[in-house]
Design an enzyme around this catalytic site. Structure first.
Site, PDB file in Angstrom:
ATOM      1  N   LYS A   1     -27.137  11.447 -50.580  1.00 32.85           N
ATOM      2  CA  LYS A   1     -25.972  12.260 -50.944  1.00 32.85           C
ATOM      3  C   LYS A   1     -24.909  11.372 -51.597  1.00 32.85           C
ATOM      4  O   LYS A   1     -24.396  11.674 -52.658  1.00 32.85           O
ATOM      5  CB  LYS A   1     -25.430  12.930 -49.676  1.00 32.85           C
TER       6      LYS A   1
ATOM      7  N   GLU B   1     -29.223   1.085 -46.624  1.00 36.46           N
ATOM      8  CA  GLU B   1     -30.676   1.057 -46.436  1.00 36.46           C
ATOM      9  C   GLU B   1     -31.387   1.666 -47.654  1.00 36.46           C
ATOM     10  O   GLU B   1     -32.348   1.113 -48.185  1.00 36.46           O
ATOM     11  CB  GLU B   1     -31.086   1.864 -45.188  1.00 36.46           C
TER      12      GLU B   1
ATOM     13  N   GLY C   1     -25.606  16.133 -44.331  1.00 38.06           N
ATOM     14  CA  GLY C   1     -26.908  15.465 -44.429  1.00 38.06           C
ATOM     15  C   GLY C   1     -27.973  16.100 -43.549  1.00 38.06           C
ATOM     16  O   GLY C   1     -29.086  16.409 -43.987  1.00 38.06           O
ATOM     17  N   ARG C   2     -27.619  16.333 -42.289  1.00 37.43           N
ATOM     18  CA  ARG C   2     -28.618  16.878 -41.347  1.00 37.43           C
ATOM     19  C   ARG C   2     -28.877  18.367 -41.560  1.00 37.43           C
ATOM     20  O   ARG C   2     -29.685  18.960 -40.845  1.00 37.43           O
ATOM     21  CB  ARG C   2     -28.188  16.579 -39.912  1.00 37.43           C
TER      22      ARG C   2
ATOM     23  N   GLU D   1     -26.274  14.437 -33.568  1.00 34.82           N
ATOM     24  CA  GLU D   1     -25.234  14.011 -34.501  1.00 34.82           C
ATOM     25  C   GLU D   1     -24.185  15.125 -34.622  1.00 34.82           C
ATOM     26  O   GLU D   1     -23.020  14.859 -34.883  1.00 34.82           O
ATOM     27  CB  GLU D   1     -25.842  13.686 -35.877  1.00 34.82           C
TER      28      GLU D   1
ATOM     29  N   HIS E   1     -49.648  14.492 -20.437  1.00 32.89           N
ATOM     30  CA  HIS E   1     -50.335  13.337 -19.835  1.00 32.89           C
ATOM     31  C   HIS E   1     -49.426  12.126 -19.764  1.00 32.89           C
ATOM     32  O   HIS E   1     -49.894  11.017 -19.560  1.00 32.89           O
ATOM     33  CB  HIS E   1     -51.606  13.029 -20.622  1.00 32.89           C
TER      34      HIS E   1
ATOM     35  N   LYS F   1     -22.039   0.839 -39.578  1.00 29.23           N
ATOM     36  CA  LYS F   1     -22.245   0.502 -40.987  1.00 29.23           C
ATOM     37  C   LYS F   1     -21.271  -0.598 -41.408  1.00 29.23           C
ATOM     38  O   LYS F   1     -21.642  -1.570 -42.055  1.00 29.23           O
ATOM     39  CB  LYS F   1     -22.003   1.726 -41.878  1.00 29.23           C
TER      40      LYS F   1
END
Ligand code: G6Q
Length: 543
Positions: free
Chosen positions: A212, A218, A273-274, A359, A390, A510
């Site tokens: 965005k 990263e 973003g999410r 978030e 399990h 960040k």
């Protein structure tokens, strides 16, 4: 910091006080008793919408609980808050932004106005541009620099620009173009990139740089490494235009990177973003399943949006799920929620929901800036069934913590194989039943268990769960399911009176990492705490 003031705090609301008193009465009741008292409970406490069926009868609630939770939603202004979101009000107050992921799936012809501008036509312009591009890549009309067809698509993004695309690709793999390889690179750990491309040919590979802001460290680092990797084979800057496209709101940075803004797919600051897997961030999904099925997915989202906006709370799936989450978080001290999809294709769904939920609602401050007076967003986690049975289900069944579970299952398998699907679904129903009703000491004894072993084999039961069922996992259904949780998160945030749409907590790390990076690469004197200083020194010596 100020705390919520007397009179307006959540715990001062009439419904909250009534719920507190009611909880004391209900806490001692067993689900077994609640079921015995109401023979219709198993069919009465259900709701259905947009292809999803919800059985919430195995929750520790009765009619009074539900009535009071609905009242709480009214008192907290949920209805108005929903309208404010759909209207495009700037409900993300700390960033001064509208929150309009619902506009991303609004059908052509609808109108949602932000700052005097109808955003729906823009949404469809981008969708049309994505469709044109996806058709070209899928048909082979779009060629790489050396004239070869694109066989591999690598999405580079992180957080909201990664988790949705990965989840959707995995979820819809059944519908995807199997001739193409899809990879997703997110981590700044070089291994992620190196492993993703090690068996790919650069002249057949298309990189989607999804960011965005187009400044995320990263993503930019991986994108630059991708460019070097591609140019090592293609040896000409002109190749970038054929092998890189950008998905971003930042045309300036995209151009600076060297991507032709013609090959940029935009979105808007009102898409968090999410909440962006159904925007241009979903280009990888569209390349995988094609534009028509992508639009089906959007239709699924939209169906749940309409349901959320128009259905009375008592039959409103996201409202019910959201209120139940508040009920357990604040009245039963439940700290976590398990998401348990019995569908292998949904294997990344819990990870996706972790970002969406945590978030969004991992906040300790109200919209007015006061410290909240109650607990807020719980921890979400989970794995696809039956694998979890399990491993960690032991703790859910017999541990000391209350962990409400959402089981998600389908009537039909996309890969029918012998008895597999019946076996899978038998486990859904069995687990939910066992959690709710357990196994008493008498039952255990009657099986011939030695007295000393009996306590170990008792299941207390009374552990709540929802069962969510649908016909089959389709693109449309995936959209509906994601929107269900988006709006459940919204409902929770509305009750807690927090900003579910900012993420200041992500920022500090960040900033600190940027400072320390310089220190790792140089030898400047260190001025952190003694632990951080010593760790940096140790790394400098040993790297
Ligand atoms: C999501 C967050 C965050 C964001 C990433 C990537 O809601 O804002 O996860 O999506 O930090 O950001 P960019 O898309 O700007 O690279």
């Amino acid at each position: 910091m100020v705390t919520e003031s007397q009179g307006t705090a959540l715990f001062d609301r009439e419904a909250w006080k009534a719920l507190t008193a009611h909880h004391e009465e209900l806490e001692g009741k067993q689900l077994k008793e609640l079921f015995a008292a109401d023979p219709a409970r198993g069919t009465r406490y259900t709701a259905e919408a947009a292809g999803l069926f919800l059985d919430y009868s195995k929750n520790r609630v009765d009619d009074t609980t539900l009535k009071l939770l609905m009242q709480l939603a009214e008192e907290c202004g949920l209805k108005d808050k929903i309208e404010a979101m759909f209207r495009g009000d700037k409900i993300n107050v700390t960033e001064g932004r509208a929150v309009l992921h619902v506009a991303l799936r609004a059908p052509r012809g609808e109108s949602i106005v932000v700052d005097g501008q109808d955003v729906v036509p823009e949404v469809h312009q981008v969708l049309d541009k994505m469709s044109g591009f996806a058709d070209k890549v899928r048909s082979g009309e779009w060629k790489g620099f050396t004239g070869k067809r694109i066989k591999n698509v690598v999405n580079i993004g992180i957080g909201g620009s990664d988790l949705g695309p990965v989840m959707a690709y995995e979820a819809l793999r059944h519908y995807s173009d199997r001739e193409k390889t899809f990879r997703f690179v997110s981590n700044v750990d070089g291994t992620d990139f190196v492993e993703a491309v090690r068996d790919l040919n650069a002249d057949e590979t298309l990189f989607l740089v999804a960011s965005k802001t187009f400044t995320t460290q990263e993503t930019m680092t991986n994108a630059h490494s991708a460019r070097e990797w591609a140019l090592a084979t293609l040896k000409d800057d002109a190749a970038i235009a054929k092998h890189f496209v950008a998905i971003s709101t930042n045309a300036k940075e995209v151009a600076k990177f060297g991507i032709d803004t013609e090959n940029m797919f935009g979105f808007w600051d009102w898409v968090g973003g999410r909440y962006s897997m159904d925007s241009a961030i979903g280009l990888s999904t569209m390349l995988a399943i094609g534009p028509d099925q992508f639009r089906e997915m959007l239709a699924g989202f939209h169906a749940m949006d309409v349901h959320f906006r128009t259905t009375p709370f008592a039959q409103n799936l996201p409202v019910l799920l959201g209120l139940l989450t508040v009920w357990y978080t604040d009245f039963f001290d439940a700290q976590t929620m398990a998401i348990l999809p019995y569908e292998q294709y949904l294997k990344r769904f819990p990870a996706y929901l972790q970002q969406l939920t945590m978030e969004s609602n991992g906040k300790h401050v109200t919209l007015e800036g006061a410290h909240v007076s109650t607990e807020t967003g719980p921890i979400y986690w989970g794995e696809p069934g039956t694998n979890g049975q399990h491993s960690f289900y032991q703790l859910i069944h017999q541990g000391t913590r209350l962990i409400p579970c959402d089981f998600i299952g389908f009537f039909k398998s996309l890969n029918p194989l012998g008895r597999h699907h019946d076996m899978l679904m038998a486990n859904v129903f069995a687990q939910a039943e066992a959690l709710a009703f357990g196994k008493t000491a008498e039952q255990v004894k009657a099986e011939g268990t030695a007295d000393w072993l009996v306590p170990h084999r008792v299941f207390e039961g009374n552990r709540p769960s929802n069962v969510i069922l649908a016909e089959e996992l389709t693109p449309k259904l995936l959209g509906t399911l994601v929107a269900l949780y988006e709006h459940s998160v919204f409902t929770q945030g509305a009750i807690w009176n927090i900003d579910s749409f900012d993420q200041w907590g992500v920022e500090l790390g960040k900033v600190l990492a940027t400072r320390i990076l310089g220190e790792l690469e140089g030898d400047a004197a260190l001025t952190h705490d003694t632990s951080t200083n010593a760790l940096i020194e140790r790394y400098r010596k040993n790297k």
